[in-house]
Write an enzyme that holds these catalytic residues in place. Structure first.
Site, short mmCIF file in Angstrom:
data_model
loop_
_atom_site.label_atom_id
_atom_site.label_comp_id
_atom_site.label_asym_id
_atom_site.label_seq_id
_atom_site.Cartn_x
_atom_site.Cartn_y
_atom_site.Cartn_z
CE LYS A 171 -3.20 -1.27 -0.78
NZ LYS A 171 -3.36 -2.13 -2.02
N GLY B 267 2.19 2.43 -2.99
CA GLY B 267 2.28 2.92 -4.37
C GLY B 267 2.92 1.92 -5.32
CB THR C 239 -0.70 -0.39 -8.25
OG1 THR C 239 -1.05 -1.26 -7.16
CG2 THR C 239 -1.47 -0.78 -9.50
CG HIS D 24 4.93 -6.47 -0.89
ND1 HIS D 24 5.00 -5.16 -1.30
CD2 HIS D 24 3.67 -6.88 -1.19
CE1 HIS D 24 3.83 -4.80 -1.82
NE2 HIS D 24 3.02 -5.82 -1.79
CE LYS E 60 -10.43 10.86 -0.64
NZ LYS E 60 -10.86 10.92 0.77
N GLY E 61 -5.62 7.91 -3.94
CA GLY E 61 -4.31 8.37 -4.40
C GLY E 61 -3.96 9.79 -4.00
P1 A3P Z 1 -5.07 4.97 -1.46
O1 A3P Z 1 -5.73 3.76 -0.88
O2 A3P Z 1 -4.56 5.92 -0.43
O3 A3P Z 1 -5.89 5.64 -2.49
P2 A3P Z 1 -0.24 -0.34 -3.65
O4 A3P Z 1 -0.22 -0.15 -5.13
O5 A3P Z 1 1.12 -0.44 -3.04
O6 A3P Z 1 -1.14 -1.43 -3.26
O7 A3P Z 1 -0.80 1.03 -3.03
C1 A3P Z 1 -2.14 1.38 -3.24
C2 A3P Z 1 -2.28 2.87 -3.16
O8 A3P Z 1 -1.75 3.49 -4.33
C3 A3P Z 1 -3.74 3.30 -3.08
O9 A3P Z 1 -3.76 4.46 -2.24
C4 A3P Z 1 -4.06 3.60 -4.52
O10 A3P Z 1 -5.17 4.45 -4.70
C5 A3P Z 1 -2.77 4.26 -4.97
N1 A3P Z 1 -2.59 4.18 -6.42
C6 A3P Z 1 -2.83 3.15 -7.25
N2 A3P Z 1 -2.56 3.46 -8.50
C7 A3P Z 1 -2.14 4.74 -8.51
C8 A3P Z 1 -1.73 5.65 -9.54
N3 A3P Z 1 -1.73 5.28 -10.80
N4 A3P Z 1 -1.37 6.89 -9.17
C9 A3P Z 1 -1.38 7.27 -7.88
N5 A3P Z 1 -1.76 6.47 -6.86
C10 A3P Z 1 -2.13 5.21 -7.17
#
Ligand code: A3P
Length: 321
Positions: A62, A64, A66, A131, A288-289
């Protein structure tokens, strides 16, 4: 003849049974790892053979991951796939038809599925993700002078809120109590804990060997995505040419990988992505990002206590969120 892969979960069952445990986690060589991830992690550590130029994306869940997968993939593959083209057919960009986690798989997931042959078959330079903390990376990666490691960190309060939403997307209607997630920082129950060791392992290496480890912060990438994509490109040895810059290719990559764009694609807004033992809704990776969403969920007192705890934990390390 055809070699049949022994499922890794079975292979490591006996070793795992001897490790310290708590609900849904075991402690393997100092790190608390979710049971679903552990066999694949052990196989990665023991069997992965790095190749020159491999790019490893690393993070706590979580933070970032992705987004980093999308940005690194689009950057590295820009000669094969034009990030600005929205056309269909053969040349359709993989990020327009696949979840970023399918473009850049977690190695733990690959090993867990017995699909390591796919890693061998992938053309160089490969991009993989994990991870794992630095201390659990296979020696073939940490001892290679050409492997590139990109780490992304995130402010922990936002990370926790993100995890809570992510887990609850899958657990409905049995919502996980928020306090369980929040307290995971205090009692080292966040996946891949202790998070101090996870973050500082990469942070310290990025200071000592900046050509091998690039340390990014989610907040920095949000603030200035263009600069950070340039950093990624330079770091992996594929800097943007002046012609590319003039043609606006960096902007195209940033746009392609933006939350709004990825979230709206059919591949990311419907269906499931098969991961480890479970299916995960594709849309759960895109929420939400933003920076500071924690303020909508916790009191200023809770936030202050957490900040103080973290400041003490990281005191003297040179790292701050
Ligand atoms: P939020 O839940 O705060 O919105 P991970 O990819 O490590 O699982 O992290 C997920 C977080 O990255 C989520 O944060 C998600 O919304 C955000 N996220 C996913 N894709 C994104 C993108 N293209 N740009 C910015 N944030 C992104």
């Amino acid at each position: 003849g055809v070699q049949v892969q022994q499922p890794v979960a079975e292979e490591y069952h006996d070793i795992i049974a001897t490790l310290p445990c708590r609900p849904s986690m075991h402690e393997y060589q100092g790190t608390w790892i979710l049971d679903d991830w552990l066999p694949g992690r052990m196989a990665f550590r023991r069997r992965f053979e790095a190749r020159a130029g491999d790019v490893v994306l690393a993070s706590l869940p979580k933070c970032g991951t992705t987004w980093l997968k999308a940005l690194a993939f689009a950057t590295a593959a820009r000669d094969r796939y034009d990030p600005s083209s929205s056309g269909g057919g053969e040349r359709r960009h993989p990020l327009r038809r696949l979840n970023p986690h399918e473009c850049v798989p977690f190695v733990e997931v690959v090993y867990n599925a017995g699909e390591e042959a796919k890693l061998d078959a992938a053309p160089s330079p490969r991009i993989i993700s994990t991870h794992a903390p630095y201390s659990l990376l296979p020696a073939s990666i940490t001892q290679s002078s050409t492997c590139k490691i990109i780490y992304i960190s995130r402010e922990p309060k936002d990370m926790l809120i993100s995890l809570w939403h992510f887990i609850n997307k899958r657990c409905k209607p049995n919502i996980i109590p928020f306090s369980d997630i929040w307290n995971s920082i205090y009692n080292d129950a966040y996946p891949e804990s202790p998070i101090r060791e996870h973050i500082l392992g990469y942070w310290n290496m990025s200071k000592i060997q900046s050509d091998r480890v690039l340390f990014l912060k989610y907040e920095d990438v949000l603030r200035d995505p263009i600069k950070n994509v340039e950093k990624i490109a330079e770091f992996i040895g594929q800097p943007f040419s002046d012609a590319e810059k003039e043609a606006g290719i960096i902007e195209s990559i940033v746009k392609l990988c933006s939350l709004e764009n990825l979230k709206a694609l059919a591949t990311n807004s419907t269906g499931n992505y098969q991961r480890l033992m479970k299916e995960v809704p594709s849309e759960s990776f895109f929420r939400k990002g933003v920076v500071g969403d924690w303020a909508n969920y916790v009191t200023p007192d809770m936030a202050e206590r957490m900040d103080k705890f973290l400041a003490e934990k990281f005191h003297g390390s040179g790292f701050s969120f």
